[in-house]
Each structure stands twice: as C-alpha cells, then as structure tokens.
Design a protein around this motif. Structure first.
Motif, PDB file in Angstrom:
ATOM      1  N   LEU A 180       0.769  -1.267  -0.076  1.00 14.29           N
ATOM      2  CA  LEU A 180       0.072  -0.144   0.073  1.00 14.29           C
ATOM      3  C   LEU A 180       0.793   1.120   0.094  1.00 14.29           C
ATOM      4  N   LYS A 181       1.743   1.756   1.175  1.00 16.39           N
ATOM      5  CA  LYS A 181       3.053   2.786   0.413  1.00 16.39           C
ATOM      6  C   LYS A 181       3.629   2.340  -0.334  1.00 16.39           C
ATOM      7  N   GLU A 182       3.498   1.395  -1.093  1.00 14.18           N
ATOM      8  CA  GLU A 182       4.139   1.389  -2.573  1.00 14.18           C
ATOM      9  C   GLU A 182       3.329   1.936  -3.515  1.00 14.18           C
ATOM     10  N   LEU A 183       2.391   1.925  -3.756  1.00 13.96           N
ATOM     11  CA  LEU A 183       1.119   2.439  -4.314  1.00 13.96           C
ATOM     12  C   LEU A 183       1.043   3.689  -4.594  1.00 13.96           C
ATOM     13  N   ILE A 184       1.188   3.863  -2.808  1.00  8.47           N
ATOM     14  CA  ILE A 184       1.464   5.522  -2.422  1.00  8.47           C
ATOM     15  C   ILE A 184       2.139   6.080  -2.970  1.00  8.47           C
ATOM     16  N   TYR A 185       3.104   5.811  -2.976  1.00  8.91           N
ATOM     17  CA  TYR A 185       4.136   6.144  -3.690  1.00  8.91           C
ATOM     18  C   TYR A 185       4.272   6.144  -5.057  1.00  8.91           C
ATOM     19  N   GLU A 186       3.686   5.846  -5.944  1.00 12.22           N
ATOM     20  CA  GLU A 186       4.055   5.619  -7.778  1.00 12.22           C
ATOM     21  C   GLU A 186       2.236   6.378  -7.771  1.00 12.22           C
ATOM     22  N   LEU A 187       1.346   6.271  -6.905  1.00 10.99           N
ATOM     23  CA  LEU A 187       0.300   7.488  -7.023  1.00 10.99           C
ATOM     24  C   LEU A 187       0.778   9.504  -6.869  1.00 10.99           C
ATOM     25  N   GLU A 188       2.278   9.024  -6.604  1.00 13.12           N
ATOM     26  CA  GLU A 188       2.806  10.601  -5.713  1.00 13.12           C
ATOM     27  C   GLU A 188       1.162  11.594  -5.175  1.00 13.12           C
ATOM     28  N   LEU A 189       1.204  10.644  -3.525  1.00 16.87           N
ATOM     29  CA  LEU A 189       0.327  11.346  -2.917  1.00 16.87           C
ATOM     30  C   LEU A 189       1.023  11.179  -1.561  1.00 16.87           C
ATOM     31  N   GLY A 190       2.222  10.870  -1.411  1.00 14.91           N
ATOM     32  CA  GLY A 190       2.728  10.779  -0.372  1.00 14.91           C
ATOM     33  C   GLY A 190       2.486  12.389   0.601  1.00 14.91           C
ATOM     34  N   ASP A 191       2.295  13.309   0.048  1.00 11.58           N
ATOM     35  CA  ASP A 191       1.637  13.915   0.444  1.00 11.58           C
ATOM     36  C   ASP A 191      -0.010  14.658   1.821  1.00 11.58           C
ATOM     37  N   GLU A 192      -0.292  13.437   0.572  1.00 18.11           N
ATOM     38  CA  GLU A 192      -2.057  13.555   0.571  1.00 18.11           C
ATOM     39  C   GLU A 192      -2.269  12.116   1.639  1.00 18.11           C
ATOM     40  N   VAL A 193      -1.553  11.223   1.752  1.00 15.61           N
ATOM     41  CA  VAL A 193      -2.568   9.739   1.798  1.00 15.61           C
ATOM     42  C   VAL A 193      -0.949   9.301   2.931  1.00 15.61           C
ATOM     43  N   GLU A 194      -1.456   9.160   4.251  1.00 15.06           N
ATOM     44  CA  GLU A 194      -0.440   7.682   5.050  1.00 15.06           C
ATOM     45  C   GLU A 194      -1.162   7.218   6.011  1.00 15.06           C
ATOM     46  N   ILE A 195      -0.409   6.306   6.396  1.00  9.82           N
ATOM     47  CA  ILE A 195      -0.750   5.153   7.475  1.00  9.82           C
ATOM     48  C   ILE A 195       0.070   5.298   8.278  1.00  9.82           C
ATOM     49  N   VAL A 196      -0.324   4.986   9.682  1.00 11.40           N
ATOM     50  CA  VAL A 196      -0.322   5.306  10.846  1.00 11.40           C
ATOM     51  C   VAL A 196      -0.700   3.628  11.989  1.00 11.40           C
ATOM     52  N   ASN A 197       0.245   3.921  12.363  1.00  8.61           N
ATOM     53  CA  ASN A 197       0.299   2.021  12.906  1.00  8.61           C
ATOM     54  C   ASN A 197       0.551   2.003  14.107  1.00  8.61           C
ATOM     55  N   ASN A 198       0.290   1.263  15.212  1.00  9.25           N
ATOM     56  CA  ASN A 198       1.237   0.460  16.533  1.00  9.25           C
ATOM     57  C   ASN A 198       0.476   1.343  17.204  1.00  9.25           C
ATOM     58  N   ILE A 199      -0.748   2.459  17.521  1.00 10.00           N
ATOM     59  CA  ILE A 199      -1.554   3.555  18.535  1.00 10.00           C
ATOM     60  C   ILE A 199      -2.456   2.810  19.260  1.00 10.00           C
ATOM     61  N   SER A 200      -2.884   3.332  20.379  1.00  7.26           N
ATOM     62  CA  SER A 200      -3.505   2.941  21.968  1.00  7.26           C
ATOM     63  C   SER A 200      -4.680   3.465  20.953  1.00  7.26           C
ATOM     64  N   ASP A 201      -5.553   2.977  22.248  1.00  8.24           N
ATOM     65  CA  ASP A 201      -7.063   3.366  22.295  1.00  8.24           C
ATOM     66  C   ASP A 201      -6.929   4.720  22.074  1.00  8.24           C
ATOM     67  N   ASP A 202      -6.441   4.825  22.806  1.00 11.25           N
ATOM     68  CA  ASP A 202      -6.731   6.576  22.846  1.00 11.25           C
ATOM     69  C   ASP A 202      -6.366   7.360  22.615  1.00 11.25           C
ATOM     70  N   GLU A 203      -5.304   7.364  21.773  1.00 10.30           N
ATOM     71  CA  GLU A 203      -4.630   7.380  20.374  1.00 10.30           C
ATOM     72  C   GLU A 203      -5.859   7.691  19.673  1.00 10.30           C
ATOM     73  N   LEU A 204      -6.569   6.452  19.006  1.00 11.47           N
ATOM     74  CA  LEU A 204      -7.066   5.959  17.894  1.00 11.47           C
ATOM     75  C   LEU A 204      -8.454   6.853  18.078  1.00 11.47           C
ATOM     76  N   LEU A 205      -9.500   7.087  19.753  1.00  8.54           N
ATOM     77  CA  LEU A 205     -10.209   8.024  20.111  1.00  8.54           C
ATOM     78  C   LEU A 205      -9.887   9.672  19.678  1.00  8.54           C
ATOM     79  N   MET A 206      -9.199  10.279  19.345  1.00  8.36           N
ATOM     80  CA  MET A 206      -8.613  11.210  19.051  1.00  8.36           C
ATOM     81  C   MET A 206      -8.898  11.534  17.903  1.00  8.36           C
TER      82      MET A 206
END
Length: 393
Positions: A255-281
């Motif tokens: 998916l990150k490679e697809l974001i790069y191919e479509l030149e969406l690096g400034d508009e699309v991000e993938i975030v992982n390993n967040i807590s429930d408190d962070e997810l709520l925010m």
C-alpha cells in the motif's frame, strides 16, 4: 454463571487489537456479575493472566515451542500459508485445543466457541463428555475457508451439534444457510462498540484540511487499495482533502508503494501501533470515515465492520462498501453512504459529494450516532448473549 470461552484470538493487554472485540464482549459480561474463563492459543506473552476481570489461559500447541507460528497476530488464515511446518500445526492445534478444553473448562456452566473452525472440537467434547451446552459464534471466515478447503462437512457437524449458533450479521447468516447449516439454530447478534469510550470529543481540527479516515487490518478484504486509488480524483476538486489509514498488516509495504506510485506522499499516510486513546482522538479529528471493503480473492468479506460503529459512536459521518455485513449498519443516505466494492470512481464521487454537502454529513452523523448508542452498545449486546446462555442451562 461460569462461562468458558474457546477462541483462537484474544488480546494480551488492554490496547492489544488481537481479538479485542471478543474481549470487549466478555468484559461486559463480567460486569454483569458472571465469571468468564477464556482458553486461547499462546501468542508470546503470559500463559495465565486476568484482563479487566476476564480470566485468560493460553495453551501451547506445538513442540519445540519456539516453532509455534499458527496463531500469530497475522491470523491463522495468513499464517497457514507460511509453509509445511505451519500446516502441520493445524493438526496439533486441534489436538491440544481439545485436551486443554477438557482440562480447563470442564466445570463451566456453558461454553462459548468463537470461530467453530478451528475451535469447535473442544466445545463438542465438553458437551459429549460433561454435558455442558455450547454455542458458536460464526464471524464469516469459517464458512469461506470451509468451502475453499472442502471442509463444509466438518463445519456442518460442529454447528449442527451445538446448542445454538450466533452470526454477527444477516450476511453471515445467509452464508451459513447457503452452506447447509441448521437455520433453526442460527440467531443474529452483532458485535458492538464501547459507547462510553468511543464518543464525540471537542478536539482541535485544522479548518483548512478535510480529513478522511479509514481503520483496519491491512489485508486484501479491507479494500484500502481502492480508497487510495480514489484519492487523485478527489484531490482534483478538493486539494485540501487528506486520507489517514490507521492499521498494520501484510499489505503495508504494498500500500505504501501504491501511495508512492500515485504521488500521494503528502496527501495519504498510513499510521500503525496506536493505543485506543490515540485512536479515539484520531476518530474525533476526522471529518469522514470510509470503509472500502471488498470480497477478496478467497471469497472472504467484511463480517460486520466494527470500525464503522466506532466512528459513528464518535459522531463521524460514514461511508462503506455494499458487501458483507456493512449494509446491516448503513442504510444508504440515512445512516451513511453505500458504494459498490472496488468502484474507484464511485468512491471518489461519493467522497466529493460528502465534502461539498455539510448538511448531509450532519444528518448522517446524528442518525449514525443515535443508532449505535441504542442498538450497538456492548451493554445491549452482552444482555442478548446472557439471555442465550441462560436459556441453555
């Protein structure tokens, strides 16, 4: 009442997403004064612990233990593809599942099996030997896997010998009926959401950004590829749109490679390993939630879409694919917006419409919030399960 749970996925700690929806149901049942004992395979942490009142025991299913790979966090469906040694562990898992079920859960009043394939054998033996009634909860994957590996006969045997079977959506129930399972024993009870935790908050939002959010495990059936591919069309009209995907999984690099191919690096991000408190925010910081799930190449699809419920509980307008259990939640243009799976143009058009139409977003937000608050909170769902348990003992 003593309730024994047999599950192949269960969290090791409070913010652990591995089987978290199972834990949230059990936690609510404990709050009602019942005793819950969970039996689950070892995943690398403690072998015995108590999590928010739920007593958890882990069992080893292969020796030497360092080679155990089947029940890793990617899920058994993906892990079993990792080679011959892991495929052998399917058999040893079934054996040790039954042995530990008989040893650890023989004093329970009722047994609740999550995913009858691969966990139903323990419930069958407890019923046959000790006369303990057991119910299954089917999430959907079991039916598709049984068809793929020619195991429908086993699923029918496990389900039709149970006291009751629960499915998480009408779509999953339909899959079960098509597979020849006993419809008289099947009841639909969806999974819920913790509406005390997932709730609207006053948080800072950048007025210059329209934040689109999607959350889930990064696998094929979640359909993240299609919302990413829709973003260039959205950006053509709304340059301030941004997409945040929260999750991790085997497709992260792709998916990150697809974001790069479509030149969406400034508009699309993938975030992982967040807590429930962070997810709520994160939920509360977004303007729109999208779940672009699909029927994947193996025939699997979304059982229900719990992340939709979480987003709605936080007051977000939602949009989802018209597959699986998602239509159980979304009534089109009333509770949310439904789009056809894999339809990149349709996804982009629906997003653009919602960006433009603030009044529609407000209506969807209000209706979705009220639906979740009254029909999908864990207290309501737990009461329905407890009624099923009490009818059997």
């Amino acid at each position: 009442m003593k309730i024994g749970i047999i599950s192949s996925a269960y969290p090791d700690f409070e913010d652990d997403p591995h089987g978290i929806f199972v834990h949230r149901l059990m936690r609510e049942i404990v709050k009602k004064g019942h005793e819950v004992h969970v039996l689950a395979p070892y995943t690398g942490g403690e072998t015995e612990y108590t999590l928010q009142g739920v007593q958890v025991q882990r069992f080893h299913y292969f020796y030497p233990q360092r080679f155990e790979k089947l029940s890793g966090r990617a899920g058994m469906i993906d892990n079993v593809k990792e080679g011959f040694l892991v495929k052998i562990q399917v058999l040893t898992f079934l054996f040790f599942n039954v042995v530990h079920s008989l040893l650890k859960l023989r004093k329970m009043d009722v047994i609740h099996v999550q995913w009858p394939i691969p966990n139903g054998l323990g419930g069958i033996f407890l019923k046959k030997i000790y006369g303990i009634p057991y119910i299954n909860t089917i999430h959907g994957e079991e039916v598709h896997l049984s068809k793929r590996y020619h195991l429908l006969f086993a699923l029918r045997w496990l389900v039709n010998n149970s006291s009751k079977t629960i499915t998480n959506s009408t779509a999953t129930r339909k899959f079960c009926l098509e597979a020849g399972l006993d419809g008289d024993k099947i009841e639909v009870i969806p999974f819920g959401v913790d509406t005390d935790f997932f709730r609207p908050l006053e948080v800072y939002k950048d007025k210059n950004i329209f934040q689109i959010l999607s959350v889930g495990y990064l696998i094929e059936r979640k359909g993240f590829e299609y919302i990413i591919r829709a973003m260039p069309q959205v950006l053509d009209e709304h340059a301030n749109a941004r997409l945040k995907i929260v999750g991790s999984g085997p497709l992260e690099s792709e998916l990150k490679e697809l974001i790069y191919e479509l030149e969406l690096g400034d508009e699309v991000e993938i975030v992982n390993n967040i807590s429930d408190d962070e997810l709520l925010m994160v939920y509360n910081s977004a303007d729109l939630f999208v779940l672009s799930s699909i029927v994947d190449s193996q025939g699997n699809t979304e059982g229900l879409g719990v992340v939709l419920l979480e987003a709605m509980a936080c007051g977000l307008p939602v949009m989802g694919s018209n597959v699986g259990g998602i239509p159980d939640i979304i009534t089109n243009n009333e509770i949310g917006v439904l789009v056809e799976e894999k339809d990149v143009h349709g996804i982009s058009e629906a997003i653009k419409k919602l960006i433009k139409d603030k009044e529609l977003r407000t209506i969807l937000s209000k209706n979705g919030f009220n639906l979740v608050k009254h029909n999908f909170n864990w207290e309501t769902i737990a009461k329905r399960y407890i009624e099923v348990f009490e009818d059997l003992i």
